[in-house]
Each structure stands twice: as C-alpha cells, then as structure tokens.
Scaffold this active site. Structure first.
Site, PDB file in Angstrom:
ATOM      1  N   ARG A 571       0.859  -0.972   0.152  1.00 53.04           N
ATOM      2  CA  ARG A 571       0.008   0.253   0.020  1.00 53.04           C
ATOM      3  C   ARG A 571       0.959   1.348   0.022  1.00 53.04           C
ATOM      4  NH1 ARG A 571      -5.432  -0.709  -0.592  1.00 53.04           N
ATOM      5  NH2 ARG A 571      -5.711   1.165   0.054  1.00 53.04           N
ATOM      6  N   VAL A 572       0.320   2.048  -0.514  1.00 49.01           N
ATOM      7  CA  VAL A 572       0.913   3.727  -0.703  1.00 49.01           C
ATOM      8  C   VAL A 572       0.407   4.548   0.099  1.00 49.01           C
ATOM      9  CG1 VAL A 572       2.043   3.318  -2.962  1.00 49.01           C
ATOM     10  CG2 VAL A 572      -0.216   4.378  -2.729  1.00 49.01           C
ATOM     11  N   ASP A 573      -0.588   4.050   0.806  1.00 48.42           N
ATOM     12  CA  ASP A 573      -1.313   4.915   2.008  1.00 48.42           C
ATOM     13  C   ASP A 573      -0.849   4.308   3.259  1.00 48.42           C
ATOM     14  OD1 ASP A 573      -2.741   2.706   1.714  1.00 48.42           O
ATOM     15  OD2 ASP A 573      -4.611   3.526   1.056  1.00 48.42           O
ATOM     16  N   ASP A 574      -1.740   4.750   4.377  1.00 53.09           N
ATOM     17  CA  ASP A 574      -1.625   4.358   5.795  1.00 53.09           C
ATOM     18  C   ASP A 574      -2.230   3.166   5.996  1.00 53.09           C
ATOM     19  OD1 ASP A 574       0.743   5.979   6.297  1.00 53.09           O
ATOM     20  OD2 ASP A 574      -0.955   7.753   6.299  1.00 53.09           O
TER      21      ASP A 574
END
Ligand code: WT7
Length: 707
Positions: A571-574
């Site tokens: 994932r590139v988000d949190d």
C-alpha cells in the site's frame, strides 16, 4: 548488513535474499523490503506440465488462445462482455442497449459506471434455483467442516440450500424487509451465512456482512451507517479452543445503536443456534430475538424471486482506509455477479464436479466472491471451513483436502507462512493427491512461501495462482492464468484478467510505459467494480478518482517488468495489511486516543514474520500519566474492544513526542523506519529530515525503543 534484533524463531527465508545482498538484515524474517529487492523476472516456472496431464478439462487450449480473448476483451469490450453475460448468467430480461457507460474523469462530472443497465436478473436465482431446475438439486453445494474434526459430514445440496433460502427469505419479508433494505449479518463461517446472504439477494434486500471478529462498536457503526433493522446472527461458536459469544456482542451492538439513534434501530434478531443450549446460555429478548430453526420451520416454504435491475445494489461491505471510518463499498447485481463468476471459473480453471475449497471467511470480500457468488454461479461443490488451520493441529487443511478430495485450494500467504513454521512433516502426514491447483490472495506472496507451497503442498505439479484484487474491485484483477504456456514468476501476481487495463502512473499521474514502477491504477471500467460508497458518493470520488485524473487509484504501488508482469509492492497509503486484512491506521489511532491516558497516537506498519505486517503504535501519554506494562495491556485491550482483535497493536512504543513538520503533520515515514529498524536506525536510513520542526525528537524516540 544490519542485524535484525528480533528473535529467530524459525527459518522461512533461505532464498528470499537471492542474488542481491539483503538491504536490511540477514535474519529469517519476511521483510517488506525483501520483497522490494526482487530482481525482476529472475526466476520463472512454467505452469507444471503434469497439471495438463492430470486435469482433463481446460477452458483454454493455450496461452495464445487466452491472449486472443484478452485482446478481444480490450478491443471490443461491449461484444466480449455481452457474450460473457449471456453465456454465464440467466437473465429474466436482457439489458437495454448499452453494455457499459461510465465516467472516470472527475473534471467532466460525477464519477459513475453502469453495466447491463435495464437488464433484469436475480443473484440467488443464478446461484441456486437454476441449478435445481436443471436437475442438479442433489449435487452438494457445501460441505461444512466445523471447528471440531468429526466423522459425520454436514452438507447442503443445492436443493437443501434452496429450501433454507426460500424459508428464510419468506421470513424476512414477513418481518418487513423490502427491496433495498440493508440486512446485517454477523455470523461465523458456516453455510448458514451464505444462506442468509442469498435469502437477502432473493428478495432484493442488500446484505451487509460484518466479520464475526469485529467488536460490538464496529458492528454498531455498521448497523447505524446502513440503518439495518434486522440482524442475522448466531448464539456463539468455537474457534480452536476458544468460545466466541457472538450473541452477546450482537446484543451490545444493538444497544449501542439504540443509544446512538435514540430509538430501537434493530427490531429483529434471527439467531442461528450452534452451541449446546444446555452448556451455553444465551439470553433471548422475547420481543425481538428469534431462533433461526423456529423461524425457518414456521416460514412459508416458497418465496417469490424479486427481479432486480443489473444496477440494483446486491450488497454493501465495509472496508478500512487510511482516514476516517470504514467505507461501505457497494456492489451491484449484474456486473458483480458476472465478474465473480468468470474470475472464479478461469483463475481456478473450475469445472462442475471439481471440489473447491477457499479458506476465507464470508465476512470479507474473498468469501463474498469466492465462497458464495462466484462458485455458486458456476455450480461448484465446495468446502466451507469454520475453524482454524492449526486446530487441532497443523495438518488440518491437508486432512480436510484429503477428506473431501479437494481439487482447488484458495488461501492466503500469511496462512502458508504460519504453517511453514511447523515444518514439512505436518504436510507429508496427509495425502494431497487430489489437489490440482493452489491459489493465494491478500498480500504479495513472498517467493519463499510460494516455493514451499508449490513444492511441499503441491509436489511441484500444481499451478500457483496469486490473485491481486481488492474489496472495491469485486473480483480478481491481476493473476497468473493456469494455462499451458504461461510462465509463473514467484512473487508476481502476473498479468491482467479479461477486460482489465492496468496503468502504472508516477506522482504527477502520468502514465508510464514498459518496465516501470509507480502507482497501480485502472484505466477502464470493469463489471465488478464498486459503484459507490454507501451514503457518501463524494467519498468514493475523492478516494479513488481524485488522486489521478481519469484513473481508478488502487492504493497499491507496483512494478511492471519487461514481460508485462505486475509485482505489487504494498500500500502507498497508511493502510496496514495484517494477515491479508486491511487495517485503517486512523481507526486504531482513535481507539487509542479514546483511552483517557493518551494524548496522541500514531500507528504505522512494521514487517512481521507471519502476518506480513504488524501494527506498531506510538503513544504519547497525557501529562501526569506514566508508562507501565498495565497501561500497555489496557491500551491493547481498548483497541480490541473498540474495533476487534485483528487490530490489536503488536507493539506500543512510548513516545515522549512525535516527529512533526512545522505545519504539525506527523512524519510517518520516519516512524515507519524507526519501527522497522529499532535502535539500529541511522540518520541515513531516515532520508530527508530537514522539514522536522524539532529534529531532536527522533533521537528521543529511538531511545525509547523497547522500553
Ligand atoms: C489490498 C486489498 C482481495 C481480497 C483480500 C483483501 C492487498 C490483496 C494481493 C496480492 C499483493 C494484495 C493489496 C490490496 N492485496 N491481494 N495477491 N498481491 N497485494 O482485500 O481487504 O480489500 O485489501 O490487499 O494491498 O490493495 P482488501
């Protein structure tokens, strides 16, 4: 290389590091970074030849034929999907004229996507009725394997399934459920969960399944968000050695919903009885609680089908993101059903008569698409498993596979890693001759687990199908087709499924070509995609379509190699991926902050041997509060109570302060590095720290590691 200071518990990684030296440490753990060091296309394995001699039926002759069909699905999507929809599903009435209309460009107007609009069908009819009508009523739909290993096999034929569905559906109608109402389902992974889903589908009610491991508060939030007046649940169940008192949690949730709404939101609970009433007392509030078996035995045995528009909602399923509350992802009837069915059919080369076993719980999208809708449309015979793979011991899955002669097994990398720990003897103990195809989902499968699965479980004769997809996509998006001539690469999910046009974009949203790395987006609509977020369409637009104009943004990073294979990098988000489950950092943080002693909390992922990622929480206490082991326990408990056990932090790191930018934004990148490297972290590991408002915070934080 740096040394990892965690305990060496078992060896899972021998060849993970491969030709390049390890970046982080030489320990045995599976690190996210190891996955990033794949030298692409380094190792490749053709789909084993034996697969084609052992398995008689194949949907595709070879990769050439598969590629031609893929090309057609992209060049002539209308024709392709129209043919598929007629071939795979039974329609009461065909769609009007257009197969698909959509807008993916937020600047041009609202985001939308419609498939087979005007077409009429029913999901339950397609999954069950039509098979019974065609004379397959006596075929087993589900073998139910309980928590305990027992000699007698509980099963449902398609006719038995239909009988229960019709009765439950009539009962729901009598209790006031109408087309479009949202019915909540909170049950263990038993066939009755599928029956409840299908009963809703039959009458046009929208089901909202809540995973049985979620807390009362999580369930209440979902009840409130969807205004569910009916809750289908269960008294309780055993999971391994534990007893889960589900009804008590359901009651607490209904109570919370009542307090929140100011009136009795949940008016009926239908309770399936699993436990022995002599040993386990459950309170049944007379005015709203009813036993499932009593409801069914007194219900009308026949229930008319509600013919639905292809674009009518079929279900809502909540999933976490990096911000705010979980989103209710809405899937519709026609497109979703078709997409679940054909991905199941082609990814697993499924043919009626095969015995298929997916270990996922119906509380997640994998269970929706690949325990209920996809397999049933394909008239599958399945095993549905309620227990855990290590109870009574680590041979359980292999014993189940032998007991039912399972052909296709669909599971998760985390589960494979957890079984690897017990050693090969547990696998070898059992007979796995029936297995022909193995598949995984949930996170990238690290090459070591891939090879173990292929070698120890599949005896090198089974394809390994690593499927990349999401709650939002409804079905598989990228996978290695089990087709003659396809070359598998351990760690890569392979190539796009029919109709899927993936694009890799850079920070600016520019499409990259050839070999590249960036954000994984999807350029064209596909039938299984989400249509909206329940009650908040703008959230759907801003989450998926705002980041990069014109594209659906998956939230994952990926690399594409020279052969066009996709390698997911996380994932590139949190969002944290714990054992293939999506955990929202914001949710965990607010559960921590809700505890009176916490002033501030920041939650980040940390590499974890078995789970892939663990939950690492930095906690700043309020003035006057002192760190202690009790407090640590209390905080973990608070998260469990607020959300559910799967969200329990693995580590609580006392943080005198958090690293922030001058504008007050927490620098999570730094927190991730400290979590990963611990006291060994060096300034060069942290990258650019010039925007930190108080640089000394970092050193202070590191000094609190392990305290
Ligand atoms: C996220 C979606 C799809 C059902 C299970 C999870 C990760 C899932 C893979 C895979 C690499 C994967 C992604 C994705 N993911 N499968 N085969 N390879 N990553 O559904 O809870 O919606 O989570 O899981 O990060 O975005 P979900």
């Amino acid at each position: 290389p740096l040394q990892c200071d965690r305990k060496r518990r078992f060896r899972v990684r021998k060849s993970l590091g491969r030709s390049r030296p390890l970046q982080l440490c030489s320990c045995t753990h599976v690190h996210q970074a190891d996955r990033d060091t794949h030298s692409l296309a380094e190792q490749s394995y053709p789909v084993p030849r034996e697969y084609f001699t052992r398995v008689q039926n194949h949907h595709f002759k070879d990769m050439e034929q598969y590629k031609r069909l893929y090309e057609r699905s992209i060049q002539q999507p209308e024709e392709f999907w129209s043919d598929m929809a007629k071939q795979v599903l039974s329609w009461k009435q065909l769609w009007e004229n257009q197969v698909c209309s959509y807008n993916f460009d937020i600047e041009k107007g609202p985001i939308f996507c419609e498939w087979f609009k005007g077409g009429k069908l029913n999901a339950c009819y397609n999954c069950v009725d039509r098979h019974v009508e065609a004379g397959y009523g006596d075929q087993v739909a589900y073998y139910a394997e309980g928590n305990e290993e027992s000699a007698d096999i509980r099963s449902y034929t398609y006719r038995e399934l239909l009988d229960s569905i019709e009765r439950l559906a009539s009962a729901l109608k009598v209790r006031g459920v109408k087309k479009g109402d949202v019915v909540a389902i909170y049950m263990p992974n038993i066939p009755e969960l599928a029956i409840a889903m299908l009963a809703c589908a039959r009458i046009g009610a929208v089901h909202s399944v809540v995973f049985g491991g979620f807390s009362a508060e999580s369930l209440a939030n979902r009840l409130i968000d969807a205004k569910s007046r009916i809750l289908i649940t269960c008294d309780g169940y055993r999971r391994g050695e534990k007893i889960v008192a589900l009804k008590a949690v359901a009651d607490a949730a209904a109570e919370l919903a009542r307090e929140n709404m100011g009136y009795e939101l949940v008016q009926h609970k239908i309770v399936y009885q699993k436990l022995d009433p002599k040993q386990n007392f459950v309170s049944m509030e007379s005015h709203m609680d009813e036993w499932w078996h009593e409801v069914l035995s007194t219900a009308k045995p026949h229930c008319d089908i509600e013919w639905m528009d292809a674009e009518d909602a079929l279900f809502v399923l909540y999933t976490s993101g990096s911000t705010g509350r979980p989103k209710g992802i809405v899937h519709t009837t026609g497109g979703y059903l078709l997409y679940a069915a054909i991905t199941h059919r082609y990814a697993f080369n499924y043919h009626p008569g095969d015995v298929y076993f997916c270990t996922a719980d119906c509380g997640w999208i994998t269970g929706h698409s690949y325990v209920v809708y996809g397999p049933l449309v394909n008239r599958a015979t399945q095993v549905i498993f309620e227990g855990v793979p290590t109870y009574p011991d680590a041979t359980r899955l292999w014993k189940i596979s032998a007991k039912y002669n399972v052909n296709q097994l669909y599971t998760a990398p985390t589960l494979i890693r957890s079984l690897m720990r017990y050693g090969e003897a547990y696998v070898k103990n059992s007979q796995r001759d029936s297995l022909t195809l193995l598949a995984t989902v949930g996170e990238p499968i690290n090459p070591e687990a891939w090879k173990w699965f292929s070698r120890e479980v599949g005896e090198n004769r089974c394809p390994i199908v690593d499927t990349w997809w999401q709650t939002e996509t409804g079905g598989h998006m990228i996978l290695p087709p089990p087709v003659q001539g396809f070359i598998q690469k351990p760690g890569s999910a392979g190539v796009p499924f029919f109709g899927i046009v993936p694009v890799v974009v850079n920070e600016k949203g520019e499409e990259l070509s050839g070999e590249c790395e960036g954000y994984l987006c999807i350029k064209k609509p596909w039938p299984g995609m989400l249509r909206t977020v329940l009650g908040d369409h703008s959230r759907m637009e801003s989450t998926y379509f705002k980041p990069f104009r014109g594209f659906y943004m998956s939230g994952d990073g990926c690399k594409r190699d020279k052969d066009g294979y996709y390698w997911l990098t996380g994932r590139v988000d949190d969002v944290i991926n714990v054992s293939g489950h999506r955990i929202g950092t914001a949710e965990v943080e607010s559960a921590l902050i809700a505890h009176g002693s916490v002033a501030e909390a920041a939650v980040v992922p940390v590499p974890h041997d078995i789970k892939g990622q663990g939950i690492y929480a930095y906690v700043t206490l309020r003035q006057g509060e002192e760190p202690s082991e009790e407090l640590r326990k209390a905080l973990k408990h608070a998260v469990r109570e607020h959300i559910g056990a799967i969200c329990t932090p693995d580590v609580i790191h006392w943080a005198p302060a958090l690293p922030k930018t001058r504008s007050g934004k927490i620098m999570r990148r730094i927190l991730r590095k400290i979590a990963e490297l611990g006291p060994k972290v060096t300034p060069s590991d942290l990258g650019d720290t010039s925007t930190l408002s108080e640089p000394q915070v970092v050193e202070l934080l590191v000094s609190y590691h392990g305290k």
